[in-house]
Design a protein around this motif. Structure first.
Motif, short mmCIF file in Angstrom:
data_model
loop_
_atom_site.label_atom_id
_atom_site.label_comp_id
_atom_site.label_asym_id
_atom_site.label_seq_id
_atom_site.Cartn_x
_atom_site.Cartn_y
_atom_site.Cartn_z
N LYS A 193 43.43 16.78 46.88
CA LYS A 193 43.01 17.45 48.12
C LYS A 193 43.69 16.84 49.34
O LYS A 193 43.13 16.83 50.43
CB LYS A 193 41.48 17.39 48.27
CG LYS A 193 40.74 18.11 47.15
CD LYS A 193 39.25 18.07 47.33
CE LYS A 193 38.55 18.81 46.19
NZ LYS A 193 37.07 18.77 46.32
N THR A 194 44.90 16.33 49.08
CA THR A 194 45.70 15.80 50.18
C THR A 194 46.32 16.92 50.99
O THR A 194 46.54 16.80 52.19
CB THR A 194 46.80 14.87 49.64
OG1 THR A 194 46.20 13.81 48.91
CG2 THR A 194 47.66 14.30 50.75
N GLY A 195 46.64 18.02 50.31
CA GLY A 195 47.25 19.17 50.95
C GLY A 195 46.72 20.45 50.34
O GLY A 195 45.85 20.44 49.46
N THR A 196 47.26 21.54 50.78
CA THR A 196 46.83 22.86 50.31
C THR A 196 47.86 23.45 49.36
O THR A 196 48.98 22.94 49.23
CB THR A 196 46.65 23.81 51.51
OG1 THR A 196 47.92 23.99 52.15
CG2 THR A 196 45.65 23.24 52.51
N VAL A 197 47.47 24.54 48.73
CA VAL A 197 48.39 25.25 47.84
C VAL A 197 49.59 25.76 48.63
O VAL A 197 50.73 25.76 48.15
CB VAL A 197 47.66 26.42 47.14
CG1 VAL A 197 48.65 27.27 46.34
CG2 VAL A 197 46.56 25.91 46.24
N ALA A 198 49.33 26.18 49.88
CA ALA A 198 50.41 26.68 50.73
C ALA A 198 51.46 25.60 51.00
O ALA A 198 52.64 25.90 51.17
CB ALA A 198 49.83 27.19 52.05
N GLU A 199 51.04 24.33 51.04
CA GLU A 199 51.99 23.24 51.23
C GLU A 199 52.67 22.87 49.92
O GLU A 199 53.82 22.41 49.91
CB GLU A 199 51.26 21.99 51.77
CG GLU A 199 50.76 22.12 53.19
CD GLU A 199 50.02 20.86 53.62
OE1 GLU A 199 50.58 20.09 54.42
OE2 GLU A 199 48.89 20.65 53.16
N ALA A 200 51.97 23.05 48.80
CA ALA A 200 52.49 22.63 47.51
C ALA A 200 53.56 23.59 46.98
O ALA A 200 54.57 23.14 46.40
CB ALA A 200 51.35 22.53 46.50
N VAL A 201 53.38 24.88 47.19
CA VAL A 201 54.30 25.86 46.61
C VAL A 201 55.74 25.67 47.08
O VAL A 201 56.67 25.68 46.27
CB VAL A 201 53.81 27.29 46.91
CG1 VAL A 201 54.88 28.33 46.53
CG2 VAL A 201 52.52 27.59 46.15
N PRO A 202 55.99 25.47 48.39
CA PRO A 202 57.40 25.28 48.83
C PRO A 202 58.07 24.07 48.21
O PRO A 202 59.29 24.06 48.04
CB PRO A 202 57.25 25.10 50.35
CG PRO A 202 55.97 25.76 50.71
CD PRO A 202 55.07 25.52 49.55
N LEU A 203 57.30 23.05 47.84
CA LEU A 203 57.89 21.87 47.22
C LEU A 203 58.58 22.25 45.91
O LEU A 203 59.58 21.64 45.53
CB LEU A 203 56.82 20.82 46.94
CG LEU A 203 56.13 20.18 48.14
CD1 LEU A 203 55.07 19.19 47.66
CD2 LEU A 203 57.16 19.46 49.02
N ILE A 204 58.02 23.24 45.24
CA ILE A 204 58.56 23.66 43.93
C ILE A 204 59.68 24.66 44.10
O ILE A 204 60.78 24.49 43.55
CB ILE A 204 57.43 24.27 43.06
CG1 ILE A 204 56.32 23.24 42.84
CG2 ILE A 204 57.99 24.75 41.73
CD1 ILE A 204 55.10 23.78 42.13
N VAL A 205 59.44 25.72 44.88
CA VAL A 205 60.39 26.85 44.90
C VAL A 205 61.58 26.63 45.83
O VAL A 205 62.68 27.15 45.58
CB VAL A 205 59.66 28.16 45.27
CG1 VAL A 205 58.60 28.47 44.24
CG2 VAL A 205 59.04 28.07 46.67
N GLU A 206 61.40 25.88 46.92
CA GLU A 206 62.49 25.75 47.88
C GLU A 206 63.62 24.86 47.39
O GLU A 206 64.74 24.96 47.86
CB GLU A 206 61.95 25.20 49.21
CG GLU A 206 61.12 26.24 49.96
CD GLU A 206 60.63 25.73 51.32
OE1 GLU A 206 60.97 24.56 51.65
OE2 GLU A 206 59.93 26.46 52.00
N GLY A 207 63.32 23.99 46.40
CA GLY A 207 64.37 23.13 45.87
C GLY A 207 65.13 23.74 44.72
O GLY A 207 66.03 23.12 44.16
N GLY A 208 64.76 24.97 44.35
CA GLY A 208 65.41 25.61 43.21
C GLY A 208 64.63 25.36 41.93
O GLY A 208 64.02 24.29 41.76
N LEU A 209 64.63 26.33 41.04
CA LEU A 209 63.84 26.24 39.81
C LEU A 209 64.68 25.81 38.63
O LEU A 209 64.60 26.35 37.54
CB LEU A 209 63.15 27.59 39.52
CG LEU A 209 62.18 28.07 40.61
CD1 LEU A 209 61.60 29.42 40.25
CD2 LEU A 209 61.07 27.05 40.83
N SER A 210 65.51 24.82 38.84
CA SER A 210 66.34 24.31 37.75
C SER A 210 66.61 22.83 37.97
O SER A 210 66.35 22.29 39.02
CB SER A 210 67.65 25.08 37.66
OG SER A 210 68.38 24.93 38.86
#
Length: 266
Positions: free
Chosen positions: A249-266
């Motif tokens: 509960k340090t952050g929200t889902v809205a903060e977590a999603v960009p960490l995954i998708v913005e760096g590329g999915l590979s």
């Protein structure tokens, strides 16, 4: 006798090589894969205890129609289990009879081909046995200590789990698997203090450096900032940080999603 024979028939170098192989066999790749797989299975069985299909459910809170349906299902499951057991018994007896008629030496027959007897063993005790072997013979592998932690934390062995985290950090300090376990360990610190002043003191003193002497939230935030700064681009690590961000509960889902998708999915 075997060793005396080897000394007579082999060169000393070959004999010493054989002894070294015997000493290190539990650290070989094929044994490591098998042992780590066994640990994973036993931990899954511990986390997801199998329901006894032959045991009748609690009918007290069911309606008449639900009770009738449940009894019918229970009878079918019980009959199916009895049929499988009978078929396995008949197959075993048939194989033994055929071997006797042929007059050949009976081959070893697996009396538990489905591994049902293995399922009856204590899952944590078996996984602890295998993790101990890996810790002794494959101490240089990260996965050895990750598995060691997973077993120890379920056994409530706080100091063993702490040791495993330090060993893992010495091998790969930026591992996604390690980050996940550090966050998990920190979230369970209070329940791991089992009343022993010695254990509590060690946990208090040695757990903090794992978090870089920060709170769990600050530790996760720091990992998130590293990703944003581009110091790491591992998808596994980004996923681990995103999961920790939401889980603690340090952050929200809205903060977590960009960490995954913005760096590329590979």
């Amino acid at each position: 006798d075997f060793h005396a024979y080897c000394l007579r028939k082999m060169t000393l170098r070959s004999y010493v090589s054989l002894l070294r192989y015997e000493d290190e066999i539990f650290g070989e790749d094929y044994y490591f894969r098998a042992a780590s797989g066994a640990i994973g299975i036993y931990l899954h069985l511990f986390d997801n205890p199998e329901q006894d299909d032959t045991k009748e459910p609690d009918y007290s809170k069911m309606t008449a129609a639900q009770k009738k349906k449940a009894k019918s299902i229970a009878r079918k499951k019980k009959a199916a289990a009895e049929k499988r057991a009978q078929e396995a018994k008949e197959k075993l007896e048939k194989e033994k009879k055929n071997n006797n008629q042929k007059g050949v030496k009976a081959a070893e027959i697996d009396e538990d081909p489905m591994g049902e007897e293995l399922l009856k063993k204590n899952a944590l005790a078996e996984s602890a046995k295998f993790s101990g072997i890996l810790a002794r013979y494959a101490p240089g592998r990260l996965e050895t200590w990750i598995l060691r932690y997973d077993v120890a934390i379920r056994r409530k062995k706080a100091l063993m789990a702490l040791q495993a985290l330090y060993k893992a950090r010495s091998i790969s300090p930026h591992s996604s698997e390690l980050l996940t376990r550090i966050v998990d360990f920190s979230s369970k610190l209070n329940e791991l203090r089992n009343g022993s002043d010695v254990v509590s003191g060690v946990l208090e003193e040695e757990a903090a450096p794992l978090l870089n002497n920060q709170s769990v939230s600050d530790f996760v935030r720091g990992a998130m900032n590293q990703i944003k700064e581009g110091t790491t681009d591992s998808l596994d690590y980004r996923c681990a940080v995103a999961k920790a961000l939401v889980g603690t509960k340090t952050g929200t889902v809205a903060e977590a999603v960009p960490l995954i998708v913005e760096g590329g999915l590979s």
